[in-house]
Design an enzyme around this catalytic site. Sequence first.
Site, mmCIF file in Angstrom:
data_model
loop_
_atom_site.group_PDB
_atom_site.id
_atom_site.type_symbol
_atom_site.label_atom_id
_atom_site.label_comp_id
_atom_site.label_asym_id
_atom_site.label_seq_id
_atom_site.Cartn_x
_atom_site.Cartn_y
_atom_site.Cartn_z
ATOM 1 N N CYS A 1 0.814 -1.215 0.000
ATOM 2 C CA CYS A 1 0.000 0.000 0.000
ATOM 3 C C CYS A 1 0.846 1.263 0.000
ATOM 4 C CB CYS A 1 -0.942 -0.004 1.209
ATOM 5 S SG CYS A 1 -2.271 -1.214 1.045
ATOM 6 N N LYS B 1 0.583 3.446 -3.218
ATOM 7 C CA LYS B 1 -0.628 4.195 -3.557
ATOM 8 C C LYS B 1 -0.279 5.621 -3.946
ATOM 9 C CE LYS B 1 -4.429 3.667 -1.147
ATOM 10 N NZ LYS B 1 -5.417 3.525 -0.049
ATOM 11 N N THR C 1 -17.488 9.820 -0.146
ATOM 12 C CA THR C 1 -16.914 9.767 1.206
ATOM 13 C C THR C 1 -15.573 9.041 1.275
ATOM 14 O OG1 THR C 1 -18.311 7.821 1.630
ATOM 15 C CG2 THR C 1 -19.143 9.954 2.380
ATOM 16 N N ASP D 1 -8.456 -4.074 -5.245
ATOM 17 C CA ASP D 1 -7.204 -3.616 -4.657
ATOM 18 C C ASP D 1 -6.069 -4.485 -5.176
ATOM 19 O OD1 ASP D 1 -5.227 -2.487 -2.886
ATOM 20 O OD2 ASP D 1 -6.859 -1.964 -1.533
ATOM 21 N N ASP E 1 -11.406 -4.618 2.340
ATOM 22 C CA ASP E 1 -12.294 -3.519 1.962
ATOM 23 C C ASP E 1 -13.769 -3.871 2.147
ATOM 24 O OD1 ASP E 1 -10.218 -1.848 1.337
ATOM 25 O OD2 ASP E 1 -10.262 -2.253 -0.810
ATOM 26 N N GLY F 1 -10.311 -14.339 -13.154
ATOM 27 C CA GLY F 1 -9.560 -13.102 -13.075
ATOM 28 C C GLY F 1 -9.065 -12.653 -14.425
ATOM 29 N N HIS F 2 -8.023 -11.821 -14.407
ATOM 30 C CA HIS F 2 -7.453 -11.289 -15.639
ATOM 31 C C HIS F 2 -5.958 -11.104 -15.437
ATOM 32 C CE1 HIS F 2 -7.304 -9.248 -19.475
ATOM 33 N NE2 HIS F 2 -6.702 -8.210 -18.923
ATOM 34 N N SER F 3 -5.163 -11.400 -16.476
ATOM 35 C CA SER F 3 -3.712 -11.305 -16.363
ATOM 36 C C SER F 3 -3.137 -10.583 -17.575
ATOM 37 C CB SER F 3 -3.089 -12.699 -16.236
ATOM 38 O OG SER F 3 -3.417 -13.485 -17.370
#
Length: 359
Positions: free
Chosen positions: A20, A23, A51, A71, A94, A142-144
Amino acid sequence: MDTEMRDPNRLTAWAHGGGCGCKIAPAVLQRLLAQVPPHLAPPELLVGTATSDDAAVYRLRDDLALVATTDFFTPVVDDPYDFGAIAATNALSDVYAMGGQPLLALALVGMPINQLPESVIGRVLEGGAAACRDAGVALAGGHSIDTVEPIYGLAVIGTVHPQRVKTNAGARPGDVLVLGKPLGVGILSAALKKGRLDTDGYQQMRRWTTLLNRAGAALGELPGVHAMTDVTGFGLAGHLLEMCRPAGLRACVDSTALPVLEVSRALLAQGIATGASGRNWASYGDAVDLSALAPDARALWQSLITDPQTSGGLLVACAPDTLAAVQEAFTAAQGQPGWVIGRLEAVAPGEPPQVRVQP
């Protein structure tokens, strides 16, 4: 460094930042988002971008809402299995932070295919799958893509009752602040990248970053929990400000009550910190009051409360009479009750929301 020369056994050497800590800084992100034209949100969208919350929430019916989030990040550790597990744990958090229960995940994978051995990439995927399995979440695809830096994370779908959604915006004056994990993970990751983290420090880092924030689902059931988030890349102070600003409050934090990994204190004393800590302070330091601390303690606490936490703990604002139930939920989920770190109070008319750290 030429990617051909990088050690495949040191994943952190493949990334300019990690976890993180990579970010985008809060102030920069705010400027970027300001360029996005506003759009008309349907009434079913209960939580969107207004928010700065951890996930979006969309009402399907009166008793059921969908929680959606994503994420991902570059390596925060060298061990590929641990990297996958930490990134997946962080992404699942999350949904827990909204008071929801994660159900389904899709992997987001970017790897330098011609540079890293397939066995290493496979271990990253294995670690992520293990974290999902531990959470009872179906990893359904998923995706790669082929990238220069290794990237791994999840897109996660969960559910929550529309009346039990916990956002950043619901905090109230007099609320108690409870933190679910200790601070200092960003400092440990910086030390690891420099080759200065010992085995004990690594085990502490791994323990906390792979600990699921599953208490969030139970905390969502408590009416006295007024607001909730998780502490990640913006550090404790940054995420506290996201809680204070929509409610017009001041967070009064007791420095003596803040849980800090002891090894991170020692490393900080040696000058080890993340670049993200400085970017965080530059973004919101004018809203943080350290004046009550002794002058020689201010630099220490500035670094700790801005330290980016990869897969950090839940931050809960609750009514005082709900504190015991909150601590019970934490104990049931992770074996310890969390830490009471301060309280929220109203600010005088015209005063901006802020975080005040007290001795």
